[in-house]
Write an enzyme that holds these catalytic residues in place. Structure first.
Site, mmCIF file in Angstrom:
data_model
loop_
_atom_site.group_PDB
_atom_site.id
_atom_site.type_symbol
_atom_site.label_atom_id
_atom_site.label_comp_id
_atom_site.label_asym_id
_atom_site.label_seq_id
_atom_site.Cartn_x
_atom_site.Cartn_y
_atom_site.Cartn_z
ATOM 1 N N HIS A 2 0.795 -1.205 -0.082
ATOM 2 C CA HIS A 2 0.080 0.001 -0.108
ATOM 3 C C HIS A 2 0.654 1.098 -0.017
ATOM 4 C CE1 HIS A 2 -0.057 1.317 4.359
ATOM 5 N NE2 HIS A 2 0.427 -0.128 4.263
ATOM 6 N N CYS A 31 1.105 5.253 11.921
ATOM 7 C CA CYS A 31 0.869 3.994 12.712
ATOM 8 C C CYS A 31 1.030 4.601 14.166
ATOM 9 C CB CYS A 31 1.512 2.884 12.419
ATOM 10 S SG CYS A 31 1.926 2.616 10.528
HETATM 11 N N1 PLP Z 1 8.045 0.037 8.012
HETATM 12 C C1 PLP Z 1 7.861 1.395 7.714
HETATM 13 C C2 PLP Z 1 9.381 2.028 7.559
HETATM 14 C C3 PLP Z 1 6.842 2.074 7.622
HETATM 15 O O1 PLP Z 1 6.829 3.292 7.103
HETATM 16 C C4 PLP Z 1 5.697 1.033 7.786
HETATM 17 C C5 PLP Z 1 4.248 1.750 7.749
HETATM 18 O O2 PLP Z 1 4.150 2.949 7.934
HETATM 19 C C6 PLP Z 1 5.648 -0.268 8.118
HETATM 20 C C7 PLP Z 1 6.951 -0.751 8.276
HETATM 21 C C8 PLP Z 1 4.567 -1.129 8.221
HETATM 22 O O3 PLP Z 1 3.857 -1.411 6.898
HETATM 23 P P1 PLP Z 1 2.487 -2.229 6.803
HETATM 24 O O4 PLP Z 1 1.635 -0.890 6.785
HETATM 25 O O5 PLP Z 1 2.380 -2.609 5.329
HETATM 26 O O6 PLP Z 1 2.293 -2.916 7.826
#
Ligand code: PLP
Length: 385
Positions: free
Chosen positions: A202, A325
């Site tokens: 995504h 997140c």
């Molecule tokens: N790693 C990084 C550097 C991210 O920016 C993100 C999401 O923002 C993730 C991992 C997590 O990815 P996902 O949303 O596909 O779990």
């Protein structure tokens, strides 16, 4: 005008992705494990998508495992290395600026006896190969360093880190979270010298619910999900064919036009940065000069970023105060690790770009930012100094 400058949180699916996913759902809906034609159709699509994503990473299709997201790929990589190697050593090296998908995994492993070393970034958010070399010990089993930081766009020197590992004769497994660099920078796994790489659909105009983990051939991780034996028996569960087909279509676009995408992002980022610097007083650019052009992090002193974010939203502009997140968590662990002061962290906004953004959008956002930052500062009775 609607301006989406939060592409590090998620991206709008491309037309090609939507078409591929529609076809997968409407036509190739069979189970790829089924032996009749409808199943074989889905299996063919799965194979083609794997080939496209593998090509975009410069690896073999059999070195690529589809997962449900970047978080799952990070979990599998880190917990997998721990399970496979904990008898050989307990030290794992990473950084203070990783995404929670990495940091929380490492924290979890501490309970099982892992010795976690988190490297501190420089004031501009970078980690050096020298820092990694100095932290290495013979019992280091994992080095996990992100490629591009999601809050500042700082690029970590993966090639140099690989050279440092080789120079030290280290047997540590080298993982990178490339969730924010994939589709923007060259993520060729051989050139970068990584053993494991996490990516997410995504963030590259594919859908949520799909990601991938590259596992260098010869590196054996324990099975992540027991079950029906999909993904080479390593990660069972009937495949998310629509999501995977979407990631395949996104990979094709990356192969075709990554350089042009990067050029467009750079132009938009540069325009916004130039205008913020010229027209808004008392700001601090937190992204390093040589950051990946997908991210621009700026502190508006005297402002509360969250308030500014909502003011911008009423004008149709989407930005973020940090990683989506973790935006419910107070403050940014990344800016704080870089040594920013509390007021600089409080006023920090992240603008993140995709190849779909335009210079007109940058100008509109700059106009609104100048007006809204001034109005907000007035309310906050902010005076320089
Ligand atoms: N790693 C990084 C550097 C991210 O920016 C993100 C999401 O923002 C993730 C991992 C997590 O990815 P996902 O949303 O596909 O779990």
């Amino acid at each position: 005008m609607f301006v989406y400058f939060d592409n590090s949180a998620t991206t709008k699916p491309s037309e090609e992705v939507i078409t591929a996913m529609n076809d997968a759902l409407g036509v190739c809906w069979g189970n790829p494990s089924s032996l009749y034609g409808k199943g074989l159709e889905a299996e063919k699509l799965l194979k083609a998508s794997r080939a496209s994503v593998a090509k975009s990473l410069g690896c073999q299709p059999q070195e690529l495992y589809f997962t449900s997201c970047g978080t799952e790929s990070d979990n599998w990589a880190i917990k997998g290395v721990w399970e496979a190697r904990k008898k050989q050593g307990r030290r794992m090296i990473s950084t203070e600026i990783e995404h929670p998908a990495v940091l929380r995994c490492l924290e979890h492993l501490k309970k099982d006896g892992a010795e976690i070393v988190l490297l501190k970034p420089s004031a501009d958010g970078k980690i050096s190969a020298r820092q990694v070399a100095e932290a290495l010990t013979p019992d280091t089993v994992l080095v996990s360093i992100m490629h591009v930081n999601n809050e500042t766009g700082a690029v970590m020197p993966l090639k140099e880190i690989r050279q440092a590992l080789n120079a030290a004769g280290s047997k540590a497994v080298f993982h990178t979270d490339a969730v924010q660099s994939y589709g923007k920078l060259n993520c060729g796994v051989r050139e970068l010298g990584v053993d494991l790489m996490s990516i997410s659909g995504h963030k590259v105009h594919a859908s949520k619910g799909v990601g991938a983990l590259y596992v260098k051939s010869g590196l054996h991780l324990p099975v992540f999900m027991d079950g029906g034996g999909q993904e080479g028996g390593q990660r069972s569960g009937t495949e998310n064919i629509a999501g995977i087909a979407g990631l395949g279509a996104a990979a094709e676009n990356i192969l075709k036009s990554r350089t042009e995408t990067l050029e467009r992002m750079t132009a938009v980022r540069d325009q916004l940065k130039r205008r913020i610097l010229a027209e808004i007083p008392d700001i601090k650019i937190n992204s390093p000069e040589d950051a990946c052009p997908s991210v621009l992090n700026v502190s508006f002193l005297g402002c509360r970023a969250e308030v500014l974010l909502h003011m911008l939203d009423t004008e149709g502009i989407c930005v973020s105060t940090g990683s989506a997140c973790s935006s419910h968590v107070k403050g940014s662990h990344v800016l704080s690790a870089m040594g920013l002061k509390a007021n600089e962290i409080e006023g920090a906004l992240r603008f993140s770009f995709s190849g779909y953004n335009t210079l007109e959008e940058a100008d509109y956002a700059a106009d609104k930012l100048a007006q809204l930052a001034a109005a907000h500062r007035k309310l906050m009775k902010y005076h320089k100094g």
